[in-house]
Design a protein around this motif. Structure first.
Motif, mmCIF file in Angstrom:
data_model
loop_
_atom_site.group_PDB
_atom_site.id
_atom_site.type_symbol
_atom_site.label_atom_id
_atom_site.label_comp_id
_atom_site.label_asym_id
_atom_site.label_seq_id
_atom_site.Cartn_x
_atom_site.Cartn_y
_atom_site.Cartn_z
ATOM 1 N N SER A 350 0.811 -1.299 -0.230
ATOM 2 C CA SER A 350 -0.147 0.254 0.072
ATOM 3 C C SER A 350 1.151 1.683 0.181
ATOM 4 O O SER A 350 1.597 1.492 0.599
ATOM 5 N N PHE A 351 0.683 2.008 -0.397
ATOM 6 C CA PHE A 351 1.237 3.564 -1.094
ATOM 7 C C PHE A 351 0.315 4.537 -1.121
ATOM 8 O O PHE A 351 -0.281 4.031 -1.823
ATOM 9 N N LEU A 361 -1.889 2.750 -4.534
ATOM 10 C CA LEU A 361 -1.890 1.638 -4.164
ATOM 11 C C LEU A 361 -2.987 0.314 -2.696
ATOM 12 O O LEU A 361 -2.263 1.397 -2.163
ATOM 13 N N LYS A 362 -3.365 -0.423 -3.042
ATOM 14 C CA LYS A 362 -4.384 -0.549 -1.538
ATOM 15 C C LYS A 362 -4.237 -2.348 -1.710
ATOM 16 O O LYS A 362 -4.904 -2.756 -2.820
ATOM 17 N N SER A 363 -3.055 -2.440 -1.272
ATOM 18 C CA SER A 363 -2.728 -4.215 -0.525
ATOM 19 C C SER A 363 -3.065 -4.838 -1.809
ATOM 20 O O SER A 363 -3.501 -5.763 -1.872
ATOM 21 N N ILE A 364 -1.906 -4.063 -2.957
ATOM 22 C CA ILE A 364 -1.288 -5.247 -4.198
ATOM 23 C C ILE A 364 -0.275 -6.455 -4.118
ATOM 24 O O ILE A 364 0.583 -6.043 -3.351
ATOM 25 N N LYS A 384 0.081 2.561 -11.980
ATOM 26 C CA LYS A 384 1.317 1.942 -13.017
ATOM 27 C C LYS A 384 2.823 2.881 -12.596
ATOM 28 O O LYS A 384 3.585 2.053 -12.593
ATOM 29 N N SER A 385 2.650 4.062 -12.829
ATOM 30 C CA SER A 385 3.239 4.634 -12.774
ATOM 31 C C SER A 385 4.435 4.177 -10.750
ATOM 32 O O SER A 385 5.391 4.622 -11.075
ATOM 33 N N THR A 386 3.304 4.149 -10.377
ATOM 34 C CA THR A 386 3.506 4.449 -9.104
ATOM 35 C C THR A 386 4.303 3.562 -8.266
ATOM 36 O O THR A 386 4.975 3.178 -7.843
ATOM 37 N N ASP A 398 4.041 2.412 2.281
ATOM 38 C CA ASP A 398 4.150 2.727 3.246
ATOM 39 C C ASP A 398 3.484 0.847 4.267
ATOM 40 O O ASP A 398 3.890 1.360 5.348
ATOM 41 N N ASP A 399 3.205 0.703 3.805
ATOM 42 C CA ASP A 399 2.873 -1.082 4.266
ATOM 43 C C ASP A 399 3.099 -2.156 3.189
ATOM 44 O O ASP A 399 2.621 -1.909 2.332
ATOM 45 N N GLY A 400 3.199 -3.837 3.463
ATOM 46 C CA GLY A 400 3.741 -4.549 2.460
ATOM 47 C C GLY A 400 5.257 -4.884 2.670
ATOM 48 O O GLY A 400 5.824 -4.066 3.627
#
Length: 581
Positions: A350-351, A361-364, A384-386, A398-400
């Motif tokens: 996540s970011f 991004l959400k728990s990808i 995509k670019s992130t 942030d997470d993961g």
């Protein structure tokens, strides 16, 4: 430690930086300046003896001896000044270059957060104007203050000893001069800081205009740029005028009070000569010592002005150097080489670019494998670019976790990580240099290999049509090339890099469908042992991709190859239908 360093006065910090790198030169310079100041203090005494003893006493031999001694000491003093100037120049210029390099190196370590908020014009103003100020500021000013203080102190001793009553008249006027200069110096420093900040804003507008000049013309936005530029220029001109008037007033007051001191010395001193309480030689020597008192005092005050001006520049320079490095670098972390990388895995990542904003991004969860081409598709803002930014570690998630093989990306040596990733984006980096140098970037590449890469990327036709071929200069930002030619050049450079991870972020958007498919087909032959990630809005780019991830609102909504996604009749099928209609 960094926090304490930031609190330190920037001038002290810079002078400490100079001292650490020039200890021997500073020691030698200190001895020389003391010698030079001692010699200068002898001159008024020689003048007095020449006037009173030699000329007044009609002693030719003494006159010749004193004149020769005066000449020898003058030559010696001049030689010392030349040596000192050499040391000063070497120290301050080397220190300014080292500081510039330190700033540029630090910029390369900063995160995407800094890059996204940076004002390029202001940064260029710091690298140009502020660095110019620092190049003219160095240890010489400290030596100058030391010498001026020492000279003024000894001159004060001689003035009191020679004519105390005349000295009292001089010292009252001197105090008026010092107080006025001190107050005006403080005002000058404040106004200089204002002007420097405003100039940085103007430099940013100019940089935007010049770097985008063709787009400015095409979009007819010249008027907007000039209006903004002229508004700020008018304001800064007014501030420059105010600053110049304060400086002029400062100089005028100094001249006026200095004139009063001269009048007092010659008026009261002439009276004392007439009354027989003072000799002509003593009056001349007193005048010279007065100059040695007033001059150094004024120099110290003006040195403070220079210090305050330099402090403004140093504060701006150190504000960049002290910018926090958000991406923590583990210099002892695991190093990669181009045979190590087998997979990149996103696990529950996540970011968000700002903590108070919704997650991009959400728990990808994603997986990129060696020898496979993986594509990312989706609408604008889907992340995509992130994903590319996170792989390159321009930001930290942030997470993961993101793993390369089985190692968390944050545990890898950052330089080693980035060395093994090559990104080709729409925003191409091109030098005002030859086609050859833009492709090889000073790496040693054989002509045969270079020729082969040019054929695979479709550059051969262009090169053969040019009189100078590979040695043709393409202009600033590749202005002499078309968009498609620029992209071919960037792709050729990437293929020569031999990085195990290659990312194409809309890298073929300027190519027609036929050229695009041809280049992609050729690329697949070369990168079959690499991880290839392709971001594309044009779906024909990724027809042959081994795996396609379809993203929406920061999540993976579909995945599979083209046939599998078409059969799903879902989001990818919708994108495909819209593209064909």
């Amino acid at each position: 430690m960094k926090h304490l360093e930031n609190k330190k006065n920037s001038v002290v910090r810079f002078l400490t930086f100079i001292y650490k790198n020039n200890k021997l030169k500073i020691l030698v310079s200190f001895v020389l300046v003391i010698m030079a100041s001692m010699v200068d203090l002898v001159f008024p005494q020689l003048t007095r003896k020449i006037v009173d003893n030699a000329i007044g006493g009609h002693d030719i031999n003494l006159l010749v001896t004193l004149v020769i001694l005066y000449g020898v000491l003058s030559i010696a003093s001049a030689c010392v000044d030349i040596v000192l100037e050499y040391f000063y120049s070497k120290m301050k210029n080397k220190s300014a270059v080292d500081l510039r390099i330190s700033m540029l190196k630090h910029l390369s370590k900063l995160s995407g957060k800094y890059y996204s908020n940076i004002k390029t014009g202001n940064l260029l103003s710091i690298l140009d104007n502020d660095m110019f100020i620092i190049e003219n500021f160095g240890t010489d000013i400290i030596f100058s203050i030391i010498v001026d203080f020492f000279t003024a102190l000894i001159a004060l001793f001689f003035l009191i000893r020679m004519q105390f009553d005349l000295f009292l008249v001089v010292i009252v006027l001197q105090l008026i001069l010092v107080v006025s200069q001190s107050k005006l110096t403080s005002i000058i420093a404040d106004k200089t800081a204002e002007v420097r900040t405003d100039y940085g804003r103007i430099a940013n507008i100019v940089q935007e205009y010049v770097s985008n000049i063709m787009n400015v013309v095409l979009t007819k936005s010249k008027r907007k740029f000039f209006k903004s530029f002229l508004d700020k220029e008018r304001k800064i001109i007014k501030k420059f005028i105010r600053l110049d008037m304060v400086i002029s007033g400062n100089v005028a007051i100094a001249r006026f009070v200095s004139a009063l001191i001269t009048i007092a010395i010659y008026g009261f001193g002439g009276y004392k000569i007439i009354k027989g309480k003072m000799t002509l030689g003593e009056l001349i020597a007193f005048q010279e010592y007065t100059g040695m008192l007033i001059g150094p005092c004024i120099n110290i005050i003006r040195s403070n002005t220079r210090i305050q001006q330099a402090k403004v520049s140093l504060d701006r320079i150190y504000s960049v150097i002290d910018e926090e490095i958000c991406i923590k670098v583990d210099n002892k972390g695991l190093r990669l080489n181009n045979t190590d990388v087998d997979s990149i895995i996103f696990k529950d990542v996540s970011f968000s670019y700002n903590s108070n904003e919704e997650k991009i991004l959400k728990s990808i969860n994603l997986k990129f494998k060696r020898g496979k081409t993986t594509a990312l598709v989706g609408g604008s803002g889907c992340g995509k670019s992130t994903i590319v930014n996170l792989i390159y570690r321009l930001w930290d998630l942030d997470d993961g976790h993101i793993y390369i093989n089985d190692t968390d990306i944050r545990d890898l040596n950052l330089l080693s990580l980035r060395k093994n990733i090559c990104v080709v984006s729409q925003d191409l980096f091109l030098l005002d240099d030859t086609i050859r140098n833009n492709i090889v970037l000073d790496n040693k590449i054989s002509d045969e290999k270079l020729k082969n890469i040019c054929e695979l990327t479709g550059l051969s036709e262009l090169i053969d049509s040019l009189k100078l071929g590979l040695d043709t200069v393409i202009g600033e930002r590749g202005v002499k090339l078309s968009g498609g030619q620029k992209q071919r050049l960037a792709i050729a450079r990437t293929l020569l890099s031999e990085c195990p991870i290659i990312i194409f972020d809309e890298a073929t958007s300027a190519l027609d469908n036929i050229s695009q498919k041809s280049i992609i087909r050729n690329i697949k032959e070369i990168v079959e042992d690499k991880i290839m990630i392709v971001i594309a809005h044009r779906l024909s780019t990724i027809d042959d991709a081994d795996l396609i991830y379809v993203l929406e609102d920061g999540r993976v909504v579909e995945q599979g190859n083209k046939d599998e996604l078409v059969n799903l009749k879902g989001k990818y099928f919708q994108y495909l239908s819209e593209a064909e209609s």
